[in-house]
Enzyme design. Structure first.
Site, PDB file in Angstrom:
ATOM      1  N   LYS A  90      19.265  59.018   3.151  1.00  0.00           N
ATOM      2  CA  LYS A  90      19.372  60.078   4.368  1.00  0.00           C
ATOM      3  C   LYS A  90      19.230  61.241   4.002  1.00  0.00           C
ATOM      4  CE  LYS A  90      20.603  60.405   8.653  1.00  0.00           C
ATOM      5  NZ  LYS A  90      19.507  61.332   8.651  1.00  0.00           N
ATOM      6  N   GLN A 111      21.541  66.101  -1.979  1.00  0.00           N
ATOM      7  CA  GLN A 111      21.952  65.159  -0.852  1.00  0.00           C
ATOM      8  C   GLN A 111      22.603  63.980  -1.349  1.00  0.00           C
ATOM      9  OE1 GLN A 111      20.170  66.563   2.210  1.00  0.00           O
ATOM     10  NE2 GLN A 111      22.093  65.285   3.383  1.00  0.00           N
ATOM     11  N   LYS A 114      26.430  65.086  -1.471  1.00  0.00           N
ATOM     12  CA  LYS A 114      26.605  65.569   0.054  1.00  0.00           C
ATOM     13  C   LYS A 114      27.085  64.467   0.757  1.00  0.00           C
ATOM     14  CE  LYS A 114      24.343  68.867   1.683  1.00  0.00           C
ATOM     15  NZ  LYS A 114      23.214  69.440   2.870  1.00  0.00           N
ATOM     16  N   LYS A 126      15.034  63.304   0.878  1.00  0.00           N
ATOM     17  CA  LYS A 126      14.483  64.573   1.615  1.00  0.00           C
ATOM     18  C   LYS A 126      13.098  64.616   1.633  1.00  0.00           C
ATOM     19  CE  LYS A 126      16.497  68.418   3.049  1.00  0.00           C
ATOM     20  NZ  LYS A 126      17.473  68.517   3.920  1.00  0.00           N
ATOM     21  N   GLY A 165      16.365  66.476  10.828  1.00  0.00           N
ATOM     22  CA  GLY A 165      15.714  67.774  10.917  1.00  0.00           C
ATOM     23  C   GLY A 165      16.086  68.532   9.824  1.00  0.00           C
ATOM     24  N   ASP A 166      15.720  69.837   9.592  1.00  0.00           N
ATOM     25  CA  ASP A 166      15.886  70.959   8.509  1.00  0.00           C
ATOM     26  C   ASP A 166      15.071  71.954   9.138  1.00  0.00           C
ATOM     27  OD1 ASP A 166      17.583  71.126   6.013  1.00  0.00           O
ATOM     28  OD2 ASP A 166      15.573  72.188   5.560  1.00  0.00           O
ATOM     29  N   THR A 209      26.528  71.180  11.531  1.00  0.00           N
ATOM     30  CA  THR A 209      26.447  71.744  10.470  1.00  0.00           C
ATOM     31  C   THR A 209      27.373  73.025  10.261  1.00  0.00           C
ATOM     32  OG1 THR A 209      24.356  71.137   9.929  1.00  0.00           O
ATOM     33  CG2 THR A 209      25.459  72.741   8.310  1.00  0.00           C
ATOM     34  N   ASN A 240      20.318  77.145  13.885  1.00  0.00           N
ATOM     35  CA  ASN A 240      21.308  76.330  14.398  1.00  0.00           C
ATOM     36  C   ASN A 240      22.768  76.740  13.328  1.00  0.00           C
ATOM     37  OD1 ASN A 240      20.251  75.299  16.493  1.00  0.00           O
ATOM     38  ND2 ASN A 240      20.104  73.254  15.630  1.00  0.00           N
ATOM     39  N   SER A 376      24.890  63.117  11.693  1.00  0.00           N
ATOM     40  CA  SER A 376      23.612  62.114  11.709  1.00  0.00           C
ATOM     41  C   SER A 376      24.155  60.677  11.285  1.00  0.00           C
ATOM     42  CB  SER A 376      22.736  62.502  10.650  1.00  0.00           C
ATOM     43  OG  SER A 376      21.886  63.836  10.939  1.00  0.00           O
TER      44      SER A 376
END
Length: 443
Positions: A90, A111, A114, A126, A165-166, A209, A240, A376
Site C-alpha cells: 500500500k 511506508q 507508517k 510506492k 495518490g501522492d 493527511t 491537500n 485509504s
C-alpha cells in the site's frame, strides 16, 4: 561492527546512487539500535535487517504516450513493492519530473513503518513516474495515465497491491487510472484508493493527511501539558496536506500564518484566509502570488522560507528535506515548541537533531502524516463491504487511529529508555509488528 552498522554499510555499498533511500535507511536503522541490540542474536540468525532493507520486487517500465501535437513522448514508470509481511502493498503514486528509483525506494521503505503504525493490515509500497502533470492538458494526462496503467495493472490487485495518490496524482489522475484498470481487467474492485465519491471513494480522504497531522500534534502537545488552541503555526506547502492541516488547525483554535508553493510563500499575521487559498489552488490551479489580491495586508515572498517566521508550532507539509539545519536553528531561536512532519521526511537528519537537542517536541512523518494511508485503508474496508460510511464515522476512526499512533510511539520510546524521542518510538513501534510477522512466516 554492530549488526546495524553492518547493514548500513552494505546498503551504502549497494545503493550509492540513491541518496534519499540511503538517508531513510540510515535514519530508521540508527533509531532501531535499542531494539536490535537487545535482540541481535535472534535478528542476525533470521537475517532480519537484510530482508527489511531489500524490496520484494522493483518494477521499472517504459510509458509511451501521445501529446496534443501528435508527438510520442516517453516517460519512465516505477513501482516498488517493498514489504507485504502484514498486508498487501500500500502506497501512493507520485508523478513529478524529479521522481527516480532512489526517491521511490525511500518512500516505499518509509511506508512500511507508517502503515504498520496505523494498526491496519497493510504493507509498504510506492510508485510513480518522472511525468509531470503540470502544464499538460486533461487529454494528455489521460493518455499518460492509460499507458501507465496498461503496464502497471499486471502487478496490482485489491489483495496484492493497492496504489493511491501522492504528489501530482489527485482525483483526476486516479479517475483515469481506475478507468483503464477496469477497462483492461473487467474488474470493479478497490484496487486504487483516493477514488471519487461516486465510484467507491471515501469521505475524509481528501482531508485525511492534514486532519490526521493535527490530531496527532494535538495529542502530543496534550500529553506534554500544552494546549494547541491559541498557538501560532507555520505550515509549508499549499497542496491537500497543507490546506487541510490549516483547516483543522484553525478549527482547533490555532492561528496559521504561513503557506508556500514552489514559487514563493505568504505570511499573513492575522491568519491565513483559507477560502482564498482554496480558490487559488483548487479552483484556479494558480500560484500563491495571487494571495495578496485577496489579502492586501499579507506579505508574499520569493526569497527565504516560512521557517523564518516566529511561531509556536511548525508543520512542514511540502516535500522531502525542505527544513534544514539552519532553518531548525532559526525555529529554535524563535521559541518553537513543536514540529510535526506532514510530508515524507521533510526535515533533514541534521535539523532533526537540532530540534530534539533543544527539547522541541518532534513527530516524524511516518507517524504524523499516516492519516492519509490510514483513511485509504478505511476506503479499502468500505469497498470490501460494499458500504459507504458517513464523514463523521470516517473522521472519528481517523482521529482514533492518530491518537493511538502517538501512544504507540510514546510507549515504545519509554520501553527502550528513550522517553520523549518520538523518532525512536515511531520506528521501533512500526518495526516490531513487521519483525514479528517476518519471523512468524519464515524465510
Amino acid at each position: 561492527m554492530s549488526y546495524v552498522d553492518e547493514i548500513i554499510a552494505s546498503v551504502e555499498a549497494k545503493n550509492a546512487d540513491q541518496p534519499e533511500f540511503l538517508q531513510a535507511v540510515k535514519e530508521v536503522l540508527e533509531s532501531l539500535r535499542p531494539i536490535v541490540d537487545a535482540n541481535e542474536e535472534k535478528y542476525r540468525y533470521e537475517s532480519l535487517l537484510e530482508r527489511l532493507v531489500e524490496p520484494d520486487r522493483i518494477l521499472i517500465f517504459r510509458v509511451p504516450w501521445v501529446d496534443d501535437q501528435g508527438k510520442i513522448q516517453v516517460n519512465r514508470g516505477f513501482r516498488v513493492q517493498f514489504n507485504n509481511a502484514i498486508g498487501p502493498y500500500k502506497g501512493g503514486l507520485r508523478f513529478r519530473d524529479n521522481v527516480n528509483l532512489g526517491v521511490i525506494k525511500f518512500l516505499g521503505f518509509e511506508q512500511i513503518f507508517k502503515n504498520s503504525l496505523t494498526g491496519l493490515p497493510i504493507g509498504g509500497g510506492k510508485g510513480g513516474s518522472d511525468f509531470d502533470p503540470k502544464g499538460k492538458s486533461d487529454r494528455e494526462v489521460m493518455a499518460f495515465c492509460k499507458s501507465f496503467m496498461t503496464e502497471l495493472y499486471k502487478y496490482i490487485g485489491k489483495d496484492v497491491d493497492v496504489p493511491a495518490g501522492d504528489i501530482g496524482v489527485g482525483a483526476r489522475e486516479i479517475g483515469y487510472l481506475y478507468g483503464q484498470y477496469k477497462r483492461i481487467t473487467n474488474l470493479y474492485e478497490g484496487v486504487l484508493t483516493g477514488k471519487g465519491l461516486d465510484y467507491g471513494g471515501s469521505l475524509v480522504r481528501t482531508q485525511a493527511t492534514g486532519y490526521g497531522l493535527l490530531y496527532l500534534t494535538e495529542e502530543m502537545l496534550k500529553c506534554n501539558g500544552i494546549e494547541l488552541a491559541g498557538k501560532t503555526v507555520a505550515i509549508s506547502g499549499a497542496g491537500n496536506v497543507a490546506i487541510y492541516a490549516c483547516e483543522k488547525a484553525q478549527q482547533l483554535g490555532a492561528n496559521v500564518v504561513t503557506l508556500s508553493d514552489s514559487t514563493g510563500w505568504v505570511y499573513d499575521p492575522e491568519g491565513i484566509d483559507l477560502a482564498a487559498v482554496k480558490e487559488i489552488k483548487e479552483v484556479k490551479r494558480a500560484r500563491l502570488a495571487e494571495y495578496t489580491n485577496y489579502r492586501p495586508n499579507a506579505e508574499y515572498h520569493t526569497e527565504g522560507n516560512v521557517w523564518s517566521v516566529k511561531v509556536d508550532i511548525a508543520l512542514p507539509c511540502a516535500t522531502q528535506n525542505e527544513l534544514n539545519e539552519e532553518d531548525a536553528k532559526t525555529l529554535v531561536a524563535n521559541g518553537v515548541i513543536a514540529v510535526a512532519e506532514g510530508a515524507n521526511m521533510p526535515t533533514t537528519f541534521e535539523a532533526t537533531k537540532v530540534l530534539q537537542g533543544a527539547g522541541v517536541l518532534f513527530a516524524p512523518g511516518k507517524a504524523a502524516n499516516a492519516g492519509g494511508v490510514a483513511t485509504s485503508a478505511l476506503e479499502m474496508s468500505q469497498n470490501s463491504e460494499r458500504l459507504s460510511w458517513s464523514f463523521e464515522e470516517v473522521d472519528e476512526k481517523l482521529k482514533g487511529i492518530m491518537v493511538n499512533i502517538f501512544h504507540k510511539l510514546d510507549d515504545a520510546a519509554k520501553r527502550y529508555g528513550h522517553e520523549g524521542d518520538y523518532v525512536v518510538g515511531a520506528n521501533i513501534a512500526g518495526f516490531e509488528k513487521v519483525a514479528n510477522a517476518f519471523i512468524a512466516q519464515g524465510c
